[in-house]
Scaffold this motif. Sequence first.
Motif, PDB file in Angstrom:
ATOM      1  N   GLN A  27       0.816  -1.222   0.000  1.00 48.28           N
ATOM      2  CA  GLN A  27       0.000   0.000   0.000  1.00 48.28           C
ATOM      3  C   GLN A  27       0.849   1.271   0.000  1.00 48.28           C
ATOM      4  O   GLN A  27       0.401   2.316  -0.479  1.00 48.28           O
ATOM      5  CB  GLN A  27      -0.902  -0.037   1.251  1.00 48.28           C
ATOM      6  N   ASP A  49       7.255  -6.335  13.440  1.00 50.63           N
ATOM      7  CA  ASP A  49       6.607  -7.608  13.104  1.00 50.63           C
ATOM      8  C   ASP A  49       6.483  -7.789  11.593  1.00 50.63           C
ATOM      9  O   ASP A  49       6.172  -6.844  10.866  1.00 50.63           O
ATOM     10  CB  ASP A  49       5.205  -7.634  13.735  1.00 50.63           C
ATOM     11  N   SER A 156       0.205 -18.159  16.278  1.00 49.94           N
ATOM     12  CA  SER A 156      -0.726 -17.076  15.978  1.00 49.94           C
ATOM     13  C   SER A 156      -2.085 -17.689  15.671  1.00 49.94           C
ATOM     14  O   SER A 156      -2.197 -18.549  14.792  1.00 49.94           O
ATOM     15  CB  SER A 156      -0.234 -16.253  14.782  1.00 49.94           C
ATOM     16  N   SER A 212      -3.994  -6.062  14.814  1.00 49.25           N
ATOM     17  CA  SER A 212      -5.150  -5.237  14.416  1.00 49.25           C
ATOM     18  C   SER A 212      -5.860  -4.603  15.606  1.00 49.25           C
ATOM     19  O   SER A 212      -7.072  -4.772  15.792  1.00 49.25           O
ATOM     20  CB  SER A 212      -6.147  -6.044  13.557  1.00 49.25           C
ATOM     21  N   SER A 216      -8.303  -3.056  11.761  1.00 48.31           N
ATOM     22  CA  SER A 216      -7.986  -2.623  10.388  1.00 48.31           C
ATOM     23  C   SER A 216      -8.449  -1.203  10.095  1.00 48.31           C
ATOM     24  O   SER A 216      -8.679  -0.841   8.940  1.00 48.31           O
ATOM     25  CB  SER A 216      -8.573  -3.598   9.354  1.00 48.31           C
ATOM     26  N   LYS A 222     -13.209   6.112  10.928  1.00 44.95           N
ATOM     27  CA  LYS A 222     -13.159   6.681   9.569  1.00 44.95           C
ATOM     28  C   LYS A 222     -14.232   6.116   8.639  1.00 44.95           C
ATOM     29  O   LYS A 222     -14.493   6.685   7.589  1.00 44.95           O
ATOM     30  CB  LYS A 222     -11.759   6.527   8.960  1.00 44.95           C
ATOM     31  N   ARG A 232      -6.934   1.036   3.324  1.00 46.82           N
ATOM     32  CA  ARG A 232      -6.613  -0.345   2.956  1.00 46.82           C
ATOM     33  C   ARG A 232      -7.819  -1.122   2.441  1.00 46.82           C
ATOM     34  O   ARG A 232      -7.654  -2.066   1.680  1.00 46.82           O
ATOM     35  CB  ARG A 232      -6.005  -1.084   4.148  1.00 46.82           C
ATOM     36  N   SER A 290      -0.363   3.608   7.571  1.00 45.88           N
ATOM     37  CA  SER A 290       0.014   3.856   6.171  1.00 45.88           C
ATOM     38  C   SER A 290       0.515   5.286   5.999  1.00 45.88           C
ATOM     39  O   SER A 290       0.957   5.653   4.920  1.00 45.88           O
ATOM     40  CB  SER A 290      -1.188   3.584   5.249  1.00 45.88           C
ATOM     41  N   ASN A 298      -0.906   7.855  17.078  1.00 51.02           N
ATOM     42  CA  ASN A 298      -1.047   6.632  17.891  1.00 51.02           C
ATOM     43  C   ASN A 298       0.008   6.538  18.995  1.00 51.02           C
ATOM     44  O   ASN A 298      -0.227   5.912  20.027  1.00 51.02           O
ATOM     45  CB  ASN A 298      -1.007   5.394  16.989  1.00 51.02           C
TER      46      ASN A 298
HETATM   47  P1  NDP Z   1      -4.728  -1.755  12.946  1.00 50.76           P
HETATM   48  O1  NDP Z   1      -5.970  -2.499  13.233  1.00 50.76           O
HETATM   49  O2  NDP Z   1      -4.279  -0.781  13.961  1.00 50.76           O
HETATM   50  O3  NDP Z   1      -4.901  -1.047  11.538  1.00 50.76           O
HETATM   51  C1  NDP Z   1      -3.937  -0.173  11.060  1.00 50.76           C
HETATM   52  C2  NDP Z   1      -4.549   0.688   9.970  1.00 50.76           C
HETATM   53  O4  NDP Z   1      -5.567   1.524  10.503  1.00 50.76           O
HETATM   54  C3  NDP Z   1      -3.539   1.624   9.347  1.00 50.76           C
HETATM   55  O5  NDP Z   1      -2.738   1.000   8.388  1.00 50.76           O
HETATM   56  C4  NDP Z   1      -4.451   2.684   8.793  1.00 50.76           C
HETATM   57  O6  NDP Z   1      -5.148   2.143   7.665  1.00 50.76           O
HETATM   58  C5  NDP Z   1      -5.467   2.829   9.927  1.00 50.76           C
HETATM   59  N1  NDP Z   1      -5.027   3.758  10.983  1.00 50.76           N
HETATM   60  C6  NDP Z   1      -4.113   3.506  11.985  1.00 50.76           C
HETATM   61  N2  NDP Z   1      -3.999   4.562  12.794  1.00 50.76           N
HETATM   62  C7  NDP Z   1      -4.842   5.513  12.317  1.00 50.76           C
HETATM   63  C8  NDP Z   1      -5.169   6.823  12.753  1.00 50.76           C
HETATM   64  N3  NDP Z   1      -4.606   7.349  13.835  1.00 50.76           N
HETATM   65  N4  NDP Z   1      -6.073   7.519  12.034  1.00 50.76           N
HETATM   66  C9  NDP Z   1      -6.654   6.976  10.944  1.00 50.76           C
HETATM   67  N5  NDP Z   1      -6.399   5.747  10.480  1.00 50.76           N
HETATM   68  C10 NDP Z   1      -5.489   5.003  11.169  1.00 50.76           C
HETATM   69  O7  NDP Z   1      -3.501  -2.744  12.753  1.00 50.76           O
HETATM   70  P2  NDP Z   1      -3.120  -3.737  11.536  1.00 50.76           P
HETATM   71  O8  NDP Z   1      -4.345  -4.409  11.016  1.00 50.76           O
HETATM   72  O9  NDP Z   1      -2.267  -3.001  10.586  1.00 50.76           O
HETATM   73  O10 NDP Z   1      -2.267  -4.815  12.307  1.00 50.76           O
HETATM   74  C11 NDP Z   1      -1.057  -4.433  12.939  1.00 50.76           C
HETATM   75  C12 NDP Z   1      -0.035  -5.500  12.715  1.00 50.76           C
HETATM   76  O11 NDP Z   1      -0.479  -6.726  13.279  1.00 50.76           O
HETATM   77  C13 NDP Z   1       0.260  -5.872  11.252  1.00 50.76           C
HETATM   78  O12 NDP Z   1       1.116  -4.963  10.604  1.00 50.76           O
HETATM   79  C14 NDP Z   1       0.907  -7.209  11.417  1.00 50.76           C
HETATM   80  O13 NDP Z   1       2.236  -7.047  11.828  1.00 50.76           O
HETATM   81  C15 NDP Z   1       0.084  -7.816  12.546  1.00 50.76           C
HETATM   82  N6  NDP Z   1      -0.998  -8.684  12.016  1.00 50.76           N
HETATM   83  C16 NDP Z   1      -0.915 -10.030  12.297  1.00 50.76           C
HETATM   84  C17 NDP Z   1      -1.853 -10.896  11.853  1.00 50.76           C
HETATM   85  C18 NDP Z   1      -1.737 -12.348  12.177  1.00 50.76           C
HETATM   86  O14 NDP Z   1      -2.479 -13.170  11.618  1.00 50.76           O
HETATM   87  N7  NDP Z   1      -0.829 -12.740  13.028  1.00 50.76           N
HETATM   88  C19 NDP Z   1      -3.009 -10.456  11.020  1.00 50.76           C
HETATM   89  C20 NDP Z   1      -3.014  -9.019  10.823  1.00 50.76           C
HETATM   90  C21 NDP Z   1      -2.060  -8.180  11.314  1.00 50.76           C
HETATM   91  P3  NDP Z   1      -5.494   2.960   6.320  1.00 50.76           P
HETATM   92  O15 NDP Z   1      -4.328   2.833   5.408  1.00 50.76           O
HETATM   93  O16 NDP Z   1      -6.659   2.212   5.817  1.00 50.76           O
HETATM   94  O17 NDP Z   1      -5.759   4.377   6.695  1.00 50.76           O
END
Ligand code: NDP
Length: 330
Positions: A27, A49, A156, A212, A216, A222, A232, A290, A298
């Motif tokens: 992304q 991670d 996990s 997450s 997500s 939002k 995303r 992103s 955060n």
């Molecule tokens: P989140 O649920 O925190 O989502 C993060 C996303 O939310 C960002 O990329 C952005 O998306 C949006 N966001 C975050 N902060 C803000 C803010 N302050 N204002 C507005 N939008 C915001 O976490 P992730 O889903 O990214 O998960 C975190 C990590 O966990 C991953 O990177 C990975 O390392 C791990 N993971 C592990 C999994 C597993 O199966 N073990 C599965 C999934 C994740 P946008 O671009 O849409 O704005």
Amino acid sequence: MEYKNLGKSGLKVSRISFGSWLTFGKQIGDTTAEDLMTIAYDNGINFFDNAEIYARGQSEIVMGEILKKKGWRRDSYIVSSKAFFGLGGKDLPITAKGLNRKHLVEACEQALQRLQVDYLDLYFCHRPDKETPIEETVWTMHNLIQQGKILYWGTSEWSAQEIMEAHMIAKQYNLIGPTMEQPQYNMLHRDKMEVEYSQIFKTVGLGTTIWSPLASGVLTGKYNDGFPKDTRLNIEGLEWLKDTSLAEAHLERVRNLTSFSQELGTTMPLLGLSWCLKNDNVSTMILGASKTSQLEENLKVFDVIPLLTDEVMEKIDTILNNKPVDPAFL
Ligand code: NDP
């Protein structure tokens, strides 16, 4: 920054960490990825991670380049990989996935090369593998530790029963058992952390690197009033995530919580994140971002935790109306 032992291990992990799922190699551009990791590291985050499947290996390549370029002391950060899904795609041989010895060993070697490191601090079994005996997985992880290729291993999205089976096997053969688990945990997904693992936390111990924390992005608010571009959930191929994330029951809760966050004098993302850290069984919460502005917001999560008094937590539970019930107390 606050630090916490990873479960019963001696490893001190920052309570917030940073992950690259959907962002690195996909992304966002590599310059933004570098800016994000730099902000994270400069603010005391010591765990990054990753996983083989993220952007089909490209996420680890991007992270590896950044680690090399920054030249941070290797003993100042923790880096992970996860194996199970392989690199994905239609042409994946059946020998290139799962938790069998062959794939775990090869995936570890490949992750080391992509990340350009000599060892992985944390190596996760990304999902349970119903087709491989847990005994084979435990032996393989133990051997990888003995070989110095990984330092700690974990799981996990394993069930409590699967985690305990791994511990029993480790005990039987005097092997090193799993240290940590990476479950989803946020205001909308609570069962594993609040009920299923509750005994394991008390008995053998379990570090958790939760994923997450903002569901997500849904818990940023939002999506409360429509569907913004440039998120995303617009990524092609992620229709499944969009469908599961934007359920009306979730959105209704988040709309009410957003109003409550304003009453409290904070923002919805910070309310969602600080709520996760109130759970003492969370060793570290993996942030995703992103944009640098998101990560910068955060990082203020620790300022909000004092606002979460017992009364406020109760009010949040009333709004969420999804507190899981431990069957032992029914
Ligand atoms: P989140 O649920 O925190 O989502 C993060 C996303 O939310 C960002 O990329 C952005 O998306 C949006 N966001 C975050 N902060 C803000 C803010 N302050 N204002 C507005 N939008 C915001 O976490 P992730 O889903 O990214 O998960 C975190 C990590 O966990 C991953 O990177 C990975 O390392 C791990 N993971 C592990 C999994 C597993 O199966 N073990 C599965 C999934 C994740 P946008 O671009 O849409 O704005």
